[in-house]
Design an enzyme around this catalytic site. Structure first.
Site, PDB file in Angstrom:
ATOM      1  N   SER A 161      18.912  -6.485  18.380  1.00  0.00           N
ATOM      2  CA  SER A 161      20.363  -6.476  18.618  1.00  0.00           C
ATOM      3  C   SER A 161      20.713  -7.416  19.763  1.00  0.00           C
ATOM      4  O   SER A 161      19.870  -7.704  20.619  1.00  0.00           O
ATOM      5  CB  SER A 161      20.798  -5.053  18.979  1.00  0.00           C
ATOM      6  N   TYR A 198      20.180   2.226  25.393  1.00  0.00           N
ATOM      7  CA  TYR A 198      20.063   1.600  24.068  1.00  0.00           C
ATOM      8  C   TYR A 198      19.574   0.158  24.233  1.00  0.00           C
ATOM      9  O   TYR A 198      18.660  -0.287  23.533  1.00  0.00           O
ATOM     10  CB  TYR A 198      21.426   1.628  23.359  1.00  0.00           C
TER      11      TYR A 198
HETATM   12  N1  LIG Z   1      25.440  -1.100  13.582  1.00  0.00           N
HETATM   13  C1  LIG Z   1      25.352  -2.003  14.546  1.00  0.00           C
HETATM   14  O1  LIG Z   1      26.329  -2.385  15.197  1.00  0.00           O
HETATM   15  C2  LIG Z   1      24.013  -2.619  14.861  1.00  0.00           C
HETATM   16  C3  LIG Z   1      23.978  -3.804  15.594  1.00  0.00           C
HETATM   17  C4  LIG Z   1      22.745  -4.358  15.902  1.00  0.00           C
HETATM   18  C5  LIG Z   1      21.592  -3.752  15.495  1.00  0.00           C
HETATM   19  N2  LIG Z   1      21.669  -2.592  14.794  1.00  0.00           N
HETATM   20  C6  LIG Z   1      20.413  -1.946  14.410  1.00  0.00           C
HETATM   21  O2  LIG Z   1      20.258  -2.059  13.008  1.00  0.00           O
HETATM   22  C7  LIG Z   1      19.514  -0.925  12.534  1.00  0.00           C
HETATM   23  C8  LIG Z   1      20.268  -0.294  11.374  1.00  0.00           C
HETATM   24  O3  LIG Z   1      21.552   0.108  11.833  1.00  0.00           O
HETATM   25  P1  LIG Z   1      22.716   0.576  10.831  1.00  0.00           P
HETATM   26  O4  LIG Z   1      23.981  -0.042  11.286  1.00  0.00           O
HETATM   27  O5  LIG Z   1      22.268   0.370   9.454  1.00  0.00           O
HETATM   28  O6  LIG Z   1      22.790   2.115  11.202  1.00  0.00           O
HETATM   29  P2  LIG Z   1      22.778   3.419  10.272  1.00  0.00           P
HETATM   30  O7  LIG Z   1      23.464   3.165   8.982  1.00  0.00           O
HETATM   31  O8  LIG Z   1      23.276   4.521  11.148  1.00  0.00           O
HETATM   32  O9  LIG Z   1      21.221   3.620   9.962  1.00  0.00           O
HETATM   33  C9  LIG Z   1      20.324   4.143  10.900  1.00  0.00           C
HETATM   34  C10 LIG Z   1      19.142   4.691  10.145  1.00  0.00           C
HETATM   35  O10 LIG Z   1      18.222   5.292  11.062  1.00  0.00           O
HETATM   36  C11 LIG Z   1      17.853   6.557  10.526  1.00  0.00           C
HETATM   37  N3  LIG Z   1      17.365   7.497  11.533  1.00  0.00           N
HETATM   38  C12 LIG Z   1      17.974   7.876  12.682  1.00  0.00           C
HETATM   39  N4  LIG Z   1      17.205   8.790  13.324  1.00  0.00           N
HETATM   40  C13 LIG Z   1      16.095   8.975  12.534  1.00  0.00           C
HETATM   41  C14 LIG Z   1      14.936   9.781  12.647  1.00  0.00           C
HETATM   42  N5  LIG Z   1      14.738  10.606  13.674  1.00  0.00           N
HETATM   43  N6  LIG Z   1      14.003   9.695  11.670  1.00  0.00           N
HETATM   44  C15 LIG Z   1      14.171   8.880  10.604  1.00  0.00           C
HETATM   45  N7  LIG Z   1      15.254   8.095  10.457  1.00  0.00           N
HETATM   46  C16 LIG Z   1      16.203   8.151  11.406  1.00  0.00           C
HETATM   47  C17 LIG Z   1      19.117   7.056   9.862  1.00  0.00           C
HETATM   48  O11 LIG Z   1      18.792   8.138   9.019  1.00  0.00           O
HETATM   49  P3  LIG Z   1      19.781   9.396   8.797  1.00  0.00           P
HETATM   50  O12 LIG Z   1      20.591   9.045   7.604  1.00  0.00           O
HETATM   51  O13 LIG Z   1      18.844  10.525   8.562  1.00  0.00           O
HETATM   52  O14 LIG Z   1      20.593   9.561  10.051  1.00  0.00           O
HETATM   53  C18 LIG Z   1      19.521   5.788   9.135  1.00  0.00           C
HETATM   54  O15 LIG Z   1      18.767   5.623   7.982  1.00  0.00           O
HETATM   55  C19 LIG Z   1      19.320   0.003  13.722  1.00  0.00           C
HETATM   56  O16 LIG Z   1      18.051  -0.229  14.287  1.00  0.00           O
HETATM   57  C20 LIG Z   1      20.388  -0.453  14.684  1.00  0.00           C
HETATM   58  O17 LIG Z   1      20.043  -0.177  16.029  1.00  0.00           O
HETATM   59  C21 LIG Z   1      22.838  -2.028  14.441  1.00  0.00           C
END
Ligand SMILES: NC(=O)c1ccc[n+]([C@@H]2O[C@H](COP(=O)([O-])OP(=O)(O)OC[C@H]3O[C@@H](n4cnc5c(N)ncnc54)[C@H](OP(=O)(O)O)[C@@H]3O)[C@@H](O)[C@H]2O)c1
Length: 248
Positions: A141, A154
């Site tokens: 990120s 974070y």
């Molecule tokens: N969204 C942003 O602005 C952004 C920006 C930069 C980078 N990122 C990174 O990109 C990645 C994906 O983000 P996203 O936007 O797709 O978010 P998201 O839709 O909230 O997905 C997060 C995933 O992590 C899983 N997760 C959380 N805690 C867990 C646990 N204890 N065990 C297993 N799985 C778990 C969630 O599963 P559940 O369905 O069970 O909760 C979900 O599948 C993340 O690493 C995030 O930090 C996001």
């Protein structure tokens, strides 16, 4: 995406319900008989996510907070055959104020955003080394670039993950296994729901397309959007007394 015996490819998504992870898979020009393993903690939501994909999807039990399930999940995934692509998309964004009040919650957030990736990706890298082929996509990120007081735990976890991914890239050079480090900015979606969008924000679909395009080439790092790379340089140059005043 075919393996060297001409069989359909296999993809493992860690964080099987991740909006970004699923958008990456949807953007791939993969054949319909590609097998996708969606690893996560809620089988029903994993199954629902799988139905939205144009591929055969199977849920796989994985809890990032349990080291005991991490390696077995990787073992289980590779036991079914070679895996061409692992996408590490597990993550959680908890408000800094909440973490200030509850330090053990901060430790759990670091486990999900950093420690679990180290465990699973070292195990996956060993399997891919043995296969002599494979690609690992790591979702870092812009938060990794410089800690902001508004979300420095974070940011610290992402900085750790970013450093780990760069080290893994170098460690795997020449083995046939590739790492693609992805650094999105603010992505409008479930993780950022209720927050006002930051400059240069994107959607999961835009991240998906950018990652699919990068996978088709040979790059090891990609900013989404691309202009974020320049912003990252500028962010590092802001004097600390000014940086400290940033509210978000
Ligand atoms: N969204 C942003 O602005 C952004 C920006 C930069 C980078 N990122 C990174 O990109 C990645 C994906 O983000 P996203 O936007 O797709 O978010 P998201 O839709 O909230 O997905 C997060 C995933 O992590 C899983 N997760 C959380 N805690 C867990 C646990 N204890 N065990 C297993 N799985 C778990 C969630 O599963 P559940 O369905 O069970 O909760 C979900 O599948 C993340 O690493 C995030 O930090 C996001």
């Amino acid at each position: 995406m075919l393996d060297n015996l001409g069989r359909p490819g296999r993809i493992l998504l860690l964080g099987g319900t991740s909006e970004i992870g699923l958008a990456i898979i949807a953007a791939l020009a993969a054949p319909r008989d590609t097998e996708v393993l969606l690893a996560g903690r809620d089988e029903q939501r994993l199954a629902a996510a799988g139905k939205e994909l144009p591929f055969q999807a199977t849920p796989l039990a994985f809890d990032a907070l349990s080291v005991a399930t991490a390696e077995p999940a990787i073992e289980h995934a590779f036991a079914g055959g070679p895996i061409d692509l692992v996408i590490a998309a597990t993550g959680v964004l908890t408000a800094q104020a909440e973490l200030d009040r509850d330090p053990p919650l901060a430790a759990r957030m670091i486990d999900v955003n950093f420690t679990s990736h180290v465990t699973t990706l070292l195990a996956a890298a060993a399997k891919m080394r043995a296969q002599r082929t494979g690609t690992i996509v790591v979702l870092s990120s812009i938060a990794a670039v410089r800690p902001r007081k508004a979300n420095f735990v974070y940011g610290a976890a992402k900085a750790g993950l970013d450093a780990f991914a760069r080290g893994l890239t170098d460690a795997l050079a020449g083995t046939g296994v590739r790492v693609l480090l992805v650094r999105p900015g603010f992505v409008i979606g479930r993780m950022t729901a209720g927050m006002s969008a930051a400059p240069l924000s994107s959607t999961p679909e835009q991240v998906g397309k950018a990652v699919a395009a990068a996978l088709a080439g040979s790059r090891t790092q990609v900013w989404v959007p691309r202009s974020l790379g320049l912003l990252a340089v500028l962010l590092r140059l802001i004097p600390r007394p000014l940086w400290r005043k940033m509210r978000r």
